[in-house]
Write a protein that holds these residues in place. Structure first.
Motif, short mmCIF file in Angstrom:
data_model
loop_
_atom_site.label_atom_id
_atom_site.label_comp_id
_atom_site.label_asym_id
_atom_site.label_seq_id
_atom_site.Cartn_x
_atom_site.Cartn_y
_atom_site.Cartn_z
N MET A 66 0.83 -1.21 0.00
CA MET A 66 0.00 0.00 0.00
C MET A 66 0.86 1.26 0.00
O MET A 66 0.57 2.22 -0.72
N VAL A 67 1.92 1.26 0.79
CA VAL A 67 2.80 2.43 0.85
C VAL A 67 3.50 2.61 -0.50
O VAL A 67 3.59 3.73 -1.03
N PHE A 68 4.00 1.53 -1.09
CA PHE A 68 4.68 1.62 -2.37
C PHE A 68 3.74 2.11 -3.47
O PHE A 68 4.08 3.02 -4.23
N MET A 69 2.56 1.53 -3.56
CA MET A 69 1.62 1.94 -4.61
C MET A 69 1.13 3.37 -4.37
O MET A 69 0.93 4.13 -5.32
N GLY A 70 0.94 3.76 -3.11
CA GLY A 70 0.56 5.14 -2.81
C GLY A 70 1.64 6.12 -3.24
O GLY A 70 1.35 7.15 -3.84
N GLY A 71 2.89 5.81 -2.94
CA GLY A 71 4.00 6.67 -3.36
C GLY A 71 4.15 6.71 -4.86
O GLY A 71 4.43 7.77 -5.44
N LEU A 72 3.96 5.58 -5.50
CA LEU A 72 4.05 5.52 -6.97
C LEU A 72 2.99 6.41 -7.61
O LEU A 72 3.31 7.23 -8.47
N TRP A 73 1.74 6.30 -7.17
CA TRP A 73 0.67 7.09 -7.78
C TRP A 73 0.79 8.56 -7.40
O TRP A 73 0.40 9.44 -8.18
N TYR A 74 1.35 8.86 -6.23
CA TYR A 74 1.59 10.24 -5.85
C TYR A 74 2.62 10.87 -6.79
O TYR A 74 2.42 11.97 -7.31
N ALA A 75 3.72 10.16 -7.03
CA ALA A 75 4.76 10.67 -7.92
C ALA A 75 4.25 10.80 -9.35
O ALA A 75 4.51 11.80 -10.03
N LEU A 76 3.51 9.81 -9.82
CA LEU A 76 2.97 9.87 -11.18
C LEU A 76 1.96 11.01 -11.35
O LEU A 76 1.91 11.64 -12.40
N SER A 77 1.18 11.28 -10.31
CA SER A 77 0.22 12.38 -10.41
C SER A 77 0.92 13.73 -10.44
O SER A 77 0.50 14.65 -11.16
N ILE A 78 2.01 13.89 -9.69
CA ILE A 78 2.77 15.14 -9.72
C ILE A 78 3.40 15.34 -11.10
O ILE A 78 3.37 16.44 -11.66
N ILE A 79 3.98 14.28 -11.66
CA ILE A 79 4.58 14.36 -13.00
C ILE A 79 3.50 14.68 -14.03
O ILE A 79 3.69 15.52 -14.91
N GLY A 80 2.37 14.01 -13.95
CA GLY A 80 1.27 14.26 -14.89
C GLY A 80 0.73 15.68 -14.79
O GLY A 80 0.44 16.32 -15.80
N ALA A 81 0.61 16.19 -13.57
CA ALA A 81 0.13 17.56 -13.39
C ALA A 81 1.13 18.56 -13.97
O ALA A 81 0.74 19.55 -14.60
N GLY A 82 2.40 18.31 -13.78
CA GLY A 82 3.43 19.20 -14.34
C GLY A 82 3.43 19.19 -15.85
O GLY A 82 3.53 20.25 -16.49
N LEU A 83 3.30 18.01 -16.45
CA LEU A 83 3.25 17.92 -17.90
C LEU A 83 1.99 18.58 -18.46
O LEU A 83 2.04 19.27 -19.48
N THR A 84 0.87 18.37 -17.79
CA THR A 84 -0.37 19.00 -18.23
C THR A 84 -0.27 20.52 -18.16
O THR A 84 -0.68 21.23 -19.09
N PHE A 85 0.30 21.03 -17.09
CA PHE A 85 0.49 22.47 -16.95
C PHE A 85 1.37 23.02 -18.07
O PHE A 85 1.08 24.05 -18.66
N ALA A 86 2.48 22.31 -18.36
CA ALA A 86 3.40 22.77 -19.41
C ALA A 86 2.73 22.79 -20.77
O ALA A 86 2.90 23.74 -21.55
#
Length: 54
Positions: free
Chosen positions: A15-35
């Motif tokens: 749960m901790v690993f998958m939570g961290g993975l999706w947290y990091a992916l959502s930050i990357i996705g939000a940054g790319l979407t913003f750009a």
């Protein structure tokens, strides 16, 4: 192992690993979407203008 494998067990480390993975992916996705959105807005606002700025 992945959640769609039959051997997956939802214990705390998974749960901790998958939570961290999706947290990091959502930050990357939000940054790319913003750009991408900012680039499109900048292209439309400077359309037809010859400016010497980078």
């Amino acid at each position: 192992m992945f959640p769609f494998c039959f051997e997956w067990v939802w214990d705390m480390p998974h749960m901790v690993f998958m939570g961290g993975l999706w947290y990091a992916l959502s930050i990357i996705g939000a940054g790319l979407t913003f750009a991408v959105v900012k680039s499109i807005i900048d292209m439309k606002s400077h359309d037809g203008q010859n400016q010497e700025h980078h």
